[in-house]
Design an enzyme around this catalytic site. Structure first.
Site, PDB file in Angstrom:
ATOM      1  N   GLU A  40       0.843  -1.200   0.000  1.00 11.82           N
ATOM      2  CA  GLU A  40       0.000   0.000   0.000  1.00 11.82           C
ATOM      3  C   GLU A  40       0.878   1.251   0.000  1.00 11.82           C
ATOM      4  O   GLU A  40       1.877   1.317   0.726  1.00 11.82           O
ATOM      5  CB  GLU A  40      -0.889  -0.036   1.249  1.00 11.82           C
ATOM      6  CG  GLU A  40      -2.286   0.438   1.027  1.00 11.82           C
ATOM      7  CD  GLU A  40      -3.103  -0.428   0.070  1.00 11.82           C
ATOM      8  OE1 GLU A  40      -3.073  -0.148  -1.142  1.00 11.82           O
ATOM      9  OE2 GLU A  40      -3.781  -1.351   0.536  1.00 11.82           O
ATOM     10  N   GLY A 128     -16.537   4.705  -2.713  1.00 12.99           N
ATOM     11  CA  GLY A 128     -15.825   5.296  -1.583  1.00 12.99           C
ATOM     12  C   GLY A 128     -15.346   4.233  -0.617  1.00 12.99           C
ATOM     13  O   GLY A 128     -15.014   4.516   0.527  1.00 12.99           O
ATOM     14  N   GLY A 130     -12.781   2.214  -1.317  1.00 18.72           N
ATOM     15  CA  GLY A 130     -11.384   1.883  -1.610  1.00 18.72           C
ATOM     16  C   GLY A 130     -11.252   0.733  -2.586  1.00 18.72           C
ATOM     17  O   GLY A 130     -10.220   0.081  -2.641  1.00 18.72           O
ATOM     18  N   ASP A 178      -4.285   0.875  -9.501  1.00 20.97           N
ATOM     19  CA  ASP A 178      -5.716   0.589  -9.631  1.00 20.97           C
ATOM     20  C   ASP A 178      -6.108   0.295 -11.070  1.00 20.97           C
ATOM     21  O   ASP A 178      -6.851  -0.652 -11.360  1.00 20.97           O
ATOM     22  CB  ASP A 178      -6.543   1.780  -9.112  1.00 20.97           C
ATOM     23  CG  ASP A 178      -6.186   2.136  -7.683  1.00 20.97           C
ATOM     24  OD1 ASP A 178      -5.530   1.325  -7.010  1.00 20.97           O
ATOM     25  OD2 ASP A 178      -6.556   3.241  -7.242  1.00 20.97           O
TER      26      ASP A 178
HETATM   27  C1  GLA Z   1      -5.166   4.684  -3.981  1.00 19.56           C
HETATM   28  C2  GLA Z   1      -4.398   5.062  -5.245  1.00 19.56           C
HETATM   29  C3  GLA Z   1      -3.385   3.983  -5.618  1.00 19.56           C
HETATM   30  C4  GLA Z   1      -2.512   3.590  -4.447  1.00 19.56           C
HETATM   31  C5  GLA Z   1      -3.365   3.339  -3.202  1.00 19.56           C
HETATM   32  C6  GLA Z   1      -2.522   3.133  -1.983  1.00 19.56           C
HETATM   33  O1  GLA Z   1      -5.973   3.578  -4.234  1.00 19.56           O
HETATM   34  O2  GLA Z   1      -5.293   5.269  -6.297  1.00 19.56           O
HETATM   35  O3  GLA Z   1      -2.609   4.415  -6.712  1.00 19.56           O
HETATM   36  O4  GLA Z   1      -1.522   4.543  -4.218  1.00 19.56           O
HETATM   37  O5  GLA Z   1      -4.258   4.398  -2.934  1.00 19.56           O
HETATM   38  O6  GLA Z   1      -1.762   1.989  -2.102  1.00 19.56           O
END
Ligand code: GLA
Length: 392
Positions: A40, A128, A130, A178
């Protein structure tokens, strides 16, 4: 953007398109959300990540238009938008529109030639939480445009345009993870992605006795854009200082814990902590890949808890709700690993839970959480799935 995608599947999105635009769609596409097993806040530091596309997605039905305008229908919100302006401009009223306009605007900057588009979409990626509904929107929209106008883009072109749309148009300085996961996912596998070289490898995710359970804290990460961009700058500050001593350092990927510790006094304490977390987290991804290959779930779980503690104490992107949820998981024998997932300040935890205990775990977590925070936890069992694809 709450409930922006509630529930939709290909047939519905296709008939919705027809009723809105009075034509059959030329194409129907599925763009999945993603999880990240570990790694992360490492992607924008040239590090390693271990994400997967999941079986929760946004479906798009689309057709060409005769003019150069873009007409969008967000089915789950029942909101319409039609572009009026050339060049494409940021929309304050509908945040979701910017994820779509952003990629098209970046594609135009590259001189790609395309006309207008009618697009209806909806899905079941919780917002929202994640799970990168935004990356699914961006990558999916670019995939659709490429397919309809024969732009000849590679998967990596689509990934990069999606990231640029988010960086330059939406204003979130996210890394590449992502979009990469949403486009490149493969059923039954996680992706070990090197965000410096963009080399990647699929690692089978074989855990017949365990489920991947996402528990949504219900806390929306309002802070995330500003704090996320701040974390990025703090990492860059650390790199800039270390570079004075070692000019070859390009990112935290090039930094070892020993080197960092030797220069602790030159860095502000917060910057030192951020950098140390990232360097350790990159190492944890390697260890997690070994654990996965050796089917060592205990070790994978230990690493997940370490990641959570680092995100909480050193990177400071957790929140009381997420800490509560991870602490509850820690004392439950049926949970092998748990941590907050994604950018932070809310969203989901990701949990490795024994199959037979999923129901009991999620119910007791929800009950305890409601007592303390007066808010519900929605939980989802997810599976690594294929990336973006055309749906028949
Ligand atoms: C968000 C960002 C990713 C990554 C994560 C943390 O999801 O879009 O690019 O940095 O946070 O790992």
């Amino acid at each position: 953007m709450e409930n922006f995608t509630r529930f939709m599947h290909p047939n519905i999105v296709s008939t919705t398109f027809t009723s809105i635009f009075s034509a059959r769609p030329d194409i129907v596409v599925r763009a999945p959300g993603r999880i990240n097993l570990i790694g992360e806040h490492t992607d924008y530091n040239g590090g390693l990540v271990l994400p997967a596309a999941i079986d929760k997605a946004i479906w798009f039905a689309a057709g060409k238009r005769n003019d150069r305008r873009f007409a969008f229908y967000a089915a789950d919100l029942n909101e319409h938008f039609i572009s009026e302006h050339q060049p494409l401009v940021f929309q304050k009223q509908f945040t979701w529109v910017n994820y779509l306009l952003g990629v098209f605007s970046e594609a135009r900057k590259d001189g790609l030639e395309f006309g207008g588009l009618n697009l209806a979409f909806g899905g079941n990626v919780p917002l929202g939480a994640g799970l990168s509904s935004s990356a699914a929107l961006e990558s999916g929209a670019m995939f659709v445009l490429d397919a309809l106008y024969g732009l000849g883009l590679s998967q990596l072109d689509i990934i990069r345009l999606a990231q640029r749309g988010e960086n330059n148009f939406v204003g979130m300085q996210c890394g590449i993870m992502d979009m990469f996961a949403s486009v490149m996912g493969r059923a039954g596998n996680v992706i070990k992605l090197d965000c410096r070289s963009l080399d990647y490898e699929y690692i089978p995710f074989r855990m017949p006795d365990h489920s991947l359970v996402l528990c949504d804290s219900g806390v929306k990460h309002a802070l995330v854009a500003s704090e996320y961009n701040t974390r990025r700058r703090e990492c860059e500050e650390g790199v800039a200082i270390l570079k004075r001593y070692y000019p070859d350092i390009a990112s935290l990927r090039d930094v070892s814990t020993d080197l960092l510790k030797a220069h602790e006094n030159q860095l502000r304490p917060s910057v030192y902590n951020r950098c140390l977390y990232v360097v350790e987290e990159i190492a944890r991804v390697e260890q997690a890949c070994t654990a996965l290959r050796e089917n060592d779930l205990r070790q994978l779980g230990r690493l997940m808890y370490q990641t959570h503690d680092g995100l909480d104490r050193a990177y400071e992107v957790s929140c009381p709700e997420l800490n509560f949820m991870v602490n509850a998981a820690r004392v439950d024998d049926a949970v092998t690993g748990s941590r907050m997932m994604g950018g932070g300040f809310g969203g989901c935890t990701i949990n490795l839970v024994k199959n037979e205990a999923v129901e009991a775990f999620t119910q007791s977590l929800d009950a305890d959480y409601q007592r303390v925070f007066s808010r519900k936890i929605n939980s989802y069992v997810v599976r690594p799935s294929n990336g973006i694809e055309v749906v028949d």
